[in-house]
Design a protein around this motif. Structure first.
Motif, PDB file in Angstrom:
ATOM      1  N   THR A 153       0.800  -1.224   0.000  1.00 51.69           N
ATOM      2  CA  THR A 153       0.000   0.000   0.000  1.00 51.69           C
ATOM      3  C   THR A 153       0.828   1.267   0.000  1.00 51.69           C
ATOM      4  OG1 THR A 153      -0.027   0.046   2.392  1.00 51.69           O
ATOM      5  CG2 THR A 153      -1.821  -1.111   1.320  1.00 51.69           C
ATOM      6  N   GLY A 154       2.040   1.204   0.500  1.00 53.16           N
ATOM      7  CA  GLY A 154       2.853   2.406   0.583  1.00 53.16           C
ATOM      8  C   GLY A 154       2.396   3.368   1.658  1.00 53.16           C
ATOM      9  N   THR A 155       1.667   2.886   2.655  1.00 52.05           N
ATOM     10  CA  THR A 155       1.263   3.784   3.737  1.00 52.05           C
ATOM     11  C   THR A 155       1.393   3.071   5.078  1.00 52.05           C
ATOM     12  OG1 THR A 155      -0.456   5.181   4.611  1.00 52.05           O
ATOM     13  CG2 THR A 155      -1.161   3.140   3.590  1.00 52.05           C
ATOM     14  N   LEU A 156       1.557   3.865   6.109  1.00 51.73           N
ATOM     15  CA  LEU A 156       1.625   3.281   7.451  1.00 51.73           C
ATOM     16  C   LEU A 156       0.487   3.786   8.315  1.00 51.73           C
ATOM     17  CD1 LEU A 156       5.453   3.516   8.045  1.00 51.73           C
ATOM     18  CD2 LEU A 156       4.120   1.435   7.837  1.00 51.73           C
ATOM     19  N   ASN A 157      -0.262   4.764   7.798  1.00 51.90           N
ATOM     20  CA  ASN A 157      -1.373   5.289   8.565  1.00 51.90           C
ATOM     21  C   ASN A 157      -2.505   4.271   8.577  1.00 51.90           C
ATOM     22  OD1 ASN A 157      -4.047   6.729   8.771  1.00 51.90           O
ATOM     23  ND2 ASN A 157      -2.614   8.331   9.382  1.00 51.90           N
ATOM     24  N   LEU A 158      -2.997   3.952   9.770  1.00 54.65           N
ATOM     25  CA  LEU A 158      -3.952   2.855   9.877  1.00 54.65           C
ATOM     26  C   LEU A 158      -5.217   3.105   9.063  1.00 54.65           C
ATOM     27  CD1 LEU A 158      -3.743   1.865  13.634  1.00 54.65           C
ATOM     28  CD2 LEU A 158      -2.854   0.641  11.682  1.00 54.65           C
ATOM     29  N   ALA A 159      -5.748   4.332   9.147  1.00 51.05           N
ATOM     30  CA  ALA A 159      -6.988   4.617   8.436  1.00 51.05           C
ATOM     31  C   ALA A 159      -6.765   4.520   6.930  1.00 51.05           C
ATOM     32  CB  ALA A 159      -7.496   5.997   8.820  1.00 51.05           C
ATOM     33  N   ASP A 160      -5.666   5.099   6.498  1.00 50.30           N
ATOM     34  CA  ASP A 160      -5.323   5.094   5.080  1.00 50.30           C
ATOM     35  C   ASP A 160      -5.098   3.665   4.580  1.00 50.30           C
ATOM     36  OD1 ASP A 160      -4.949   6.546   2.821  1.00 50.30           O
ATOM     37  OD2 ASP A 160      -2.751   6.576   3.039  1.00 50.30           O
ATOM     38  N   MET A 161      -4.450   2.888   5.429  1.00 51.77           N
ATOM     39  CA  MET A 161      -4.149   1.503   5.103  1.00 51.77           C
ATOM     40  C   MET A 161      -5.407   0.721   4.763  1.00 51.77           C
ATOM     41  SD  MET A 161      -1.892  -0.660   7.740  1.00 51.77           S
ATOM     42  CE  MET A 161      -0.255  -0.035   7.755  1.00 51.77           C
ATOM     43  N   GLY A 162      -6.422   0.891   5.616  1.00 49.01           N
ATOM     44  CA  GLY A 162      -7.680   0.179   5.401  1.00 49.01           C
ATOM     45  C   GLY A 162      -8.250   0.495   4.042  1.00 49.01           C
ATOM     46  N   VAL A 163      -8.216   1.771   3.664  1.00 50.16           N
ATOM     47  CA  VAL A 163      -8.785   2.181   2.367  1.00 50.16           C
ATOM     48  C   VAL A 163      -7.966   1.603   1.219  1.00 50.16           C
ATOM     49  CG1 VAL A 163      -9.348   4.156   0.942  1.00 50.16           C
ATOM     50  CG2 VAL A 163      -9.622   4.286   3.427  1.00 50.16           C
ATOM     51  N   ARG A 164      -6.644   1.754   1.322  1.00 50.55           N
ATOM     52  CA  ARG A 164      -5.807   1.361   0.175  1.00 50.55           C
ATOM     53  C   ARG A 164      -5.714  -0.145   0.011  1.00 50.55           C
ATOM     54  NH1 ARG A 164      -0.837   5.327  -0.889  1.00 50.55           N
ATOM     55  NH2 ARG A 164      -1.733   7.214  -0.013  1.00 50.55           N
ATOM     56  N   LEU A 165      -5.864  -0.866   1.094  1.00 52.91           N
ATOM     57  CA  LEU A 165      -5.746  -2.318   0.976  1.00 52.91           C
ATOM     58  C   LEU A 165      -6.868  -2.900   0.126  1.00 52.91           C
ATOM     59  CD1 LEU A 165      -4.557  -3.802   4.365  1.00 52.91           C
ATOM     60  CD2 LEU A 165      -3.527  -4.103   2.129  1.00 52.91           C
ATOM     61  N   GLU A 166      -7.994  -2.185   0.088  1.00 50.22           N
ATOM     62  CA  GLU A 166      -9.107  -2.711  -0.708  1.00 50.22           C
ATOM     63  C   GLU A 166      -8.711  -2.869  -2.169  1.00 50.22           C
ATOM     64  OE1 GLU A 166     -13.063  -1.001  -0.122  1.00 50.22           O
ATOM     65  OE2 GLU A 166     -12.250  -0.208   1.753  1.00 50.22           O
ATOM     66  N   GLN A 167      -7.819  -1.992  -2.632  1.00 49.63           N
ATOM     67  CA  GLN A 167      -7.424  -2.064  -4.042  1.00 49.63           C
ATOM     68  C   GLN A 167      -6.567  -3.294  -4.327  1.00 49.63           C
ATOM     69  OE1 GLN A 167      -5.449   1.663  -4.171  1.00 49.63           O
ATOM     70  NE2 GLN A 167      -7.340   2.794  -3.789  1.00 49.63           N
ATOM     71  N   VAL A 168      -5.889  -3.779  -3.315  1.00 52.82           N
ATOM     72  CA  VAL A 168      -5.055  -4.967  -3.539  1.00 52.82           C
ATOM     73  C   VAL A 168      -5.629  -6.149  -2.769  1.00 52.82           C
ATOM     74  CG1 VAL A 168      -2.916  -3.772  -4.054  1.00 52.82           C
ATOM     75  CG2 VAL A 168      -3.552  -4.207  -1.686  1.00 52.82           C
ATOM     76  N   ALA A 169      -6.952  -6.126  -2.610  1.00 49.24           N
ATOM     77  CA  ALA A 169      -7.588  -7.157  -1.797  1.00 49.24           C
ATOM     78  C   ALA A 169      -7.256  -8.547  -2.321  1.00 49.24           C
ATOM     79  CB  ALA A 169      -9.091  -6.939  -1.786  1.00 49.24           C
ATOM     80  N   ASP A 170      -7.334  -9.502  -1.442  1.00 52.27           N
ATOM     81  CA  ASP A 170      -7.186 -10.905  -1.812  1.00 52.27           C
ATOM     82  C   ASP A 170      -5.842 -11.237  -2.440  1.00 52.27           C
ATOM     83  OD1 ASP A 170      -7.908 -13.494  -1.912  1.00 52.27           O
ATOM     84  OD2 ASP A 170      -9.112 -13.334  -3.737  1.00 52.27           O
ATOM     85  N   SER A 171      -4.771 -10.572  -2.006  1.00 54.32           N
ATOM     86  CA  SER A 171      -3.466 -10.952  -2.539  1.00 54.32           C
ATOM     87  C   SER A 171      -2.692 -11.689  -1.450  1.00 54.32           C
ATOM     88  CB  SER A 171      -2.704  -9.701  -2.979  1.00 54.32           C
ATOM     89  OG  SER A 171      -2.479  -8.890  -1.871  1.00 54.32           O
TER      90      SER A 171
END
Lengths: 121, 501, 483
Positions: free
Chosen positions: B193-211
């Motif tokens: 995700t390229g982020t360490l912020n927890l809130a941001d992480m949750g959002v960005r992980l959706e784009q790489v879901a299921d990997s």
């Protein structure tokens, strides 16, 4: 070459497992601690591998004209500097504990310590 | 902006900074009484800040604070919601209570020349734990986790008992493995995700879901934190560490250290992985429920036959971690609120129990049950407080323990026929608690007094006041559970917000 | 508003009394005065509520909100009124008796004894007046815990072991069965208030209801249905005043009281689940008979009385569950009449122990010559247990039997007959040996101290009086069951 391309990651896993093995298998506290250090170093390698970007150079801006220059990601390096500090602190503390154990028990073999404690109680 | 408002706006930062700033100051003090005073006042101030923050967040809001005014996700964010607020109350409250009671037991167990350093390290632990709770950044959590862990190791090893050293070495190794696993997991997420912020992480992980890396990250983080939380069968560091640590340190740790690890565990598994890994809820429940059930039974079982009083309570704590994660594993608002509520209530219960043990420890060296026969006849106030807190642990109505067991059973009933399994486990474990608590009560009140016990006096009255204050809190929150219940429900709703199924 | 204060007084007075007893520990006379004053004040507070309840009012007191929608609330209704009135009245006599007994036997830790007794009474009042199931459960556990120290009073290994059995069975059944059933009920209905006619809706399957009923009944360990009756004989190691008031009246009756309450206000007398009820009826019938047979074999007087209590409690449960129009009010009446009879019997047993240190049946030959007053009271109590006129036991058995005969179920009347015969079989030999056989010339003891005699005479007279005058109790029952 998929497998060779992930070379760093293979080393990371190998180091991780080596460290874990030493922690579990060795009875000597110093050897255990060495295992722990290897275990932690594996993660340092992992983080440093993360920041590598193909064609990227060190993330230091020297020439402001080179706008399309690719840099490696500096953040993981900063992170791992912190983690290394934490690792050193842990190792130092563990060594201090071992020194105290040596003073109190006269041994740093876990099995012998257990014997001594049984004798005590 | 007046000065009041200016300070008020900085509260989240002050919450973590106050104890950390006090650390070097206390460490430099020479007089142990002064160090104690400074340490206690700092802890009290932290507790005050936590109370102010909690009242602000009772409505269910989230307090976001950008460090150095750099906005997230670039800057470092502090983030306090009702979940963290409740934990802040637990941590700062437990620290303050134990410090207030600490002078006599610490004088008995730690050389006076080392006491200022001891108090400094205590504040470092407190600061670390608070840091974990307020930060909204995965890597900062790691750093604070290690600060608190390293300081905790020192606290545990501070006593004169040499067996504490062996216990602490195991604790260091296990704790470091846990933290390193967590670090690997965070690295994997950062990679994706390229982020360490927890809130941001949750959002960005959706784009790489299921990997696969995300799955691996979930596995590393869950296992690493389960180790720190002493979830069965990763609990082996806990009994020895609790048994050998100075009594008052045990009381502090038992009240809050595993709970903070559970807090991080729940944050990650519910807020971050829930949407990025298909069927994560199922995996999570499938892993946690059997372990939680096993912890409840095994922990209580061992406690029934344990002779050492502190180790007995430590095994009981392992069972209680099972209760908390059982609630979380049910993946429902009621279940999670039961889990969070039980964190609060268990802190109250175990804090008082171990504080009573510290009272015993002031007067006695050996805390083996077989040598404590008849001690209650000499220390009736201490042991009645112990019995009262024990009743709360069993879950007798009118005490805090009852409310959380009630919530847990309700949550299990909502599951349907399968809920019967956890209910049977809860009931069985509670009945085992009856057995081990009553063994203590019976031995200390009725057994034939040994020579060691014959000449003891009642514990210092100031400590008794504090113990009974804790008992009163147990009864108060058993009859008026609205405050923790509101915060716990708020936390549960927050955690389940992103969990659609 | 004044009613709320009265309820508060009924709950708080014994607690205040306990504090007063603790403060007066240095002066035994003052301490006993405090106990007696508290007992009188409590009875006054409780009995002053009667007119309001008779007029159909339901005084309420809400203290706190325990969980969303569940309050710590007290609400006086006829059945609770009856129970509280009974317990508070008998506490007065029991306190008088205690003074004679505890001093006569030079018991230790008397302050603790009186203080725990007062706390137990407060818990009993809480059970009687509880406005919902959770409050009831809270007070129920408080009663268990406060009586633990009374059972373990002597502090020797024997007493501690018995107290362990006592606490173990009562806590395990209540936490193991009652609590899950309670929470299940809450989850199903969203309320725990007592509602005349029951609080379960139509849509709950009868199997679930049956299971709940069985869980509740066996979770109420204090009702001492077999196989959870073992604590009651164990509790007999306690000093006799404890056995008399708590283990013949307050504690065991609160068990039965809870079951009646469940039948009337939680399940509803008209829609008891068939399956569970059948099971409970058979278990209760078995317990009645089996306990009487066990009582036949006892050689120790107090243990015999304990097994007799187990049988009588099962008898009440049986009557309540028999679902016959007259049987249920009869059961509630039996709660009162058995209390009068059994407390008299225990008082007598304690009096014999105080005067002569005799505890075994074989030692009782001719004791009627040495202690005529005590044994006269004992005889009245025994006749009441058997159900002979002119005693209280006759009235309640009459109602239960006539109710049972109306129902189709043959189990109930047969059990009643059989238990009456068995009661006669174990009580009449005692009376025979006490009155007819000649006493041993060796022992020259007389009657017990006078406070004991006052108490014993009073309760024996009440046993007789209830035969003639039972209108208030019956009036409350009619209100409750509407028959």
């Amino acid at each position: 070459m998929e497998i060779l391309g992930l070379f760093n990651y293979w080393v990371f896993v190998l180091l991780l497992m080596t460290g874990l093995f030493a922690i579990i298998h060795k009875s000597n506290l110093i050897k255990k601690l060495i295992g722990l250090s290897i275990f932690q170093s594996a993660v340092f390698l992992f983080y440093v591998t993360l920041d590598k970007i193909d064609e990227g150079t060190a993330p230091i801006i020297r020439d402001t004209d080179l706008v399309d220059q690719i840099y490696a990601n500096p953040l993981p390096q900063v992170l791992i500097l912190t983690a290394i500090v934490v690792g050193i602190a842990t190792t130092a503390l563990a060594l201090a504990v071992i020194v105290r154990i040596k003073e109190e028990y006269g041994t740093i073999e876990e099995s012998e310590m257990r014997e001594l404690d049984r004798y005590l109680s | 902006m007046t000065l009041d408002e200016a300070i008020y706006n900085q509260l989240p930062a002050l919450q973590v900074i106050v104890p950390l700033i006090a650390v070097p100051l206390v460490a430099m003090m020479r007089a142990r009484h002064l160090a104690w005073l400074a340490c206690t006042l700092t802890s009290l101030l932290s507790f005050g800040i936590a109370v102010v923050i909690t009242t602000e967040l009772l409505a269910g809001a989230t307090w976001q604070y950008a460090m150095g005014a750099w906005p997230a996700p670039m800057g470092i964010e502090l983030r306090i919601d009702s979940f963290s607020a409740l934990l802040l109350l637990i941590v700062t409250g437990a620290s303050t209570l134990m410090l207030l009671a600490a002078r006599v037991p610490i004088a008995a167990q730690i050389q006076s020349i080392r006491q200022p350093l001891f108090y400094a390290v205590w504040l470092l632990t407190l600061g670390g734990l608070i840091g974990i709770l307020v930060s909204g950044d995965a890597f900062n959590i790691f750093v604070f986790m290690e600060i608190s862990s390293l300081a905790t190791y020192v606290l545990v090893a501070a006593g004169r008992d040499r067996r504490a050293l062996a216990a602490v070495f195991t604790y260091i190794v296990m704790g470091t493995i846990g933290a390193t696993f967590y670090l690997v997991g965070v690295g994997l997420i950062y990679m994706m995700t390229g982020t360490l912020n927890l809130a941001d992480m949750g959002v960005r992980l959706e784009q790489v879901a299921d990997s696969r890396p995300v799955m691996a990250a979930a596995a590393f983080i869950t296992v690493g934190l389960a180790l720190k939380a002493a979830l069965f069968p990763l609990h082996i560091w806990l009994p020895n560490a609790y048994t050998r640590a100075p009594h008052i340190v045990t009381a502090f740790l038992a009240a809050c250290s595993t709970k903070v690890a559970i807090y991080v565990l729940l944050r990650f598994d519910f807020l971050i992985f829930q949407e990025s890994i298909p069927n994560h809820a199922l995996h999570f429940a499938g892993l946690l429920l059997p372990l939680a059930l096993a912890a409840m039974i095994v922990g209580s079982w061992v406690a029934m036959f344990e002779d050492n009083l502190k180790r007995l309570l430590a095994y009981s704590s392992i069972a209680q971690v099972g209760y908390i994660l059982l609630g979380a594993g049910l993946i429902s608002t009621t279940g999670l609120s039961a889990a969070v509520l039980h964190m609060f209530n268990h802190a109250l219960i175990k804090g008082v129990l171990f504080l009573a043990v510290a009272c015993l420890g002031v007067r006695l060296v050996q805390l083996r049950l077989s040598e404590l026969g008849g001690v209650a006849r000499h220390m009736p106030w201490t042991m009645s407080a112990f019995a009262a807190a024990g009743l709360s642990l069993i879950g007798v109505p009118g005490t805090a323990g009852f409310v959380s067991k009630w919530q847990l059973i309700v949550a299990a009933l909502e599951v349907g026929p399968w809920g019967l399994v956890p209910i049977i486990a809860i009931v069985t474990s509670s009945l085992m608690a009856v057995v081990y608590i009553w063994r203590i009560v019976e031995t200390t009140w009725f057994a034939h007094a040994s020579t060691a016990v014959a000449s003891v006096r009642e514990a210092p009255s100031w400590m008794l006041v504090l113990v009974w204050l804790g008992v009163a809190a147990n009864v108060y929150f058993g009859l008026q559970p609205q405050l923790p219940l509101t915060l716990a429900t708020g936390a549960a709703e927050l955690l389940l917000e992103s969990c659609c199924d | 508003m004044t009613d709320a204060i009265q309820i508060g007084l009924a709950l708080g007075l014994p607690l205040l009394g306990a504090v007063g007893i603790g403060l007066a520990r240095r002066n035994p006379n003052l301490r006993e005065t405090v106990t007696l004053a508290t007992a009188f004040a409590l009875a006054l507070a409780v009995w002053s509520l009667v007119p309001a309840v008779q007029a159909g009012l339901r005084p309420e007191l809400v203290i706190a909100e325990l969980l969303p929608g569940v309050q710590l609330a007290f609400r006086v209704e006829p059945l609770g009124m009856l129970f509280a009135g009974l317990a508070s009245l008998l506490w007065i006599f029991n306190s008088i008796y205690s003074i004679g007994y505890m001093r006569g036997n030079h018991e230790a830790h008397q302050t603790r004894f009186y203080a725990c007794f007062a706390i137990a009474l407060s818990a009993t009042m809480g059970i009687a007046f509880a406005g919902n199931l959770l409050t009831l459960f809270l007070c129920y556990e408080a009663l268990t815990l406060s009586t633990y120290l009374l059972v373990a009073h002597k502090g020797d290994p024997n007493a501690v072991k018995a107290a362990r059995v006592y606490l173990g069975i009562l806590l395990c059944t209540s936490i193991g069965f009652f609590l899950p059933a309670l929470i299940w009920t809450w989850q199903l209905t969203g309320t725990l208030d007592f509602v005349p006619g029951g609080l379960y809706g139509e849509d709950i399957p009868s199997l679930t209801l049956g299971l709940l009923f069985v869980l509740f009944v066996f979770g109420t360990g204090k009702a001492a249905l077999m196989p959870v009756h073992r604590w009651l004989p164990a509790a007999m190691v306690a000093p006799t005043p404890v056995s008399a008031l708590l283990h013949a009246v307050a504690v065991v009756k609160s068990g039965v009281f809870v079951i009646i309450k469940l039948v009337v206000y939680v399940f509803g007398a008209d829609n008891l689940p068939a399956i569970g009820t059948e099971l409970v009826i058979y278990v209760a019938a078995f317990t009645t008979i089996a306990a009487s047979i066990v009582a036949l074999q006892q050689t120790n007087l107090k243990r015999l009385l304990a097994y007799s209590t187990v049988g009588q409690l099962a008898f009440i449960v049986l009557a309540v569950c028999a679902l016959a129009p007259l049987a249920a009010p009869g059961a509630a009446l039996h709660l009162v009449s058995h209390a009068f009879g059994k407390i008299t019997l225990f008082f007598a047993a304690g009096a014999i122990y105080t005067a002569s240190k005799k505890t075994e049946l074989s030692q009782l030959a001719g004791i009627g010559y040495r202690m005529p007053l005590t044994m006269a009271a004992f005889s009245i109590g025994a006749l009441s247990m058997i159900g002979m006129p002119p005693t209280a036991g006759f009235i309640s058995k009459w109602y239960v039997l006539s109710g049972a005969l109306q129902a189709d179920n043959l189990v109930v009347p047969v059990t009643i007959m059989a238990s009456g015969l068995l009661n006669a079989a174990y009580f009449l030999p005692i009376l025979y040996s006490a009155w007819i056989r000649r006493p041993d010339e060796q022992d020259q003891h007389g009657e017990a101290p006078w406070p004991i005699l006052i108490a014993i005479t009073a309760t024996a007279l009440m046993t007789l009086a209830f035969f003639v005058y039972n209108r208030p109790a019956h009036g409350l029952e009619v209100q409750l069951f509407g028959s």
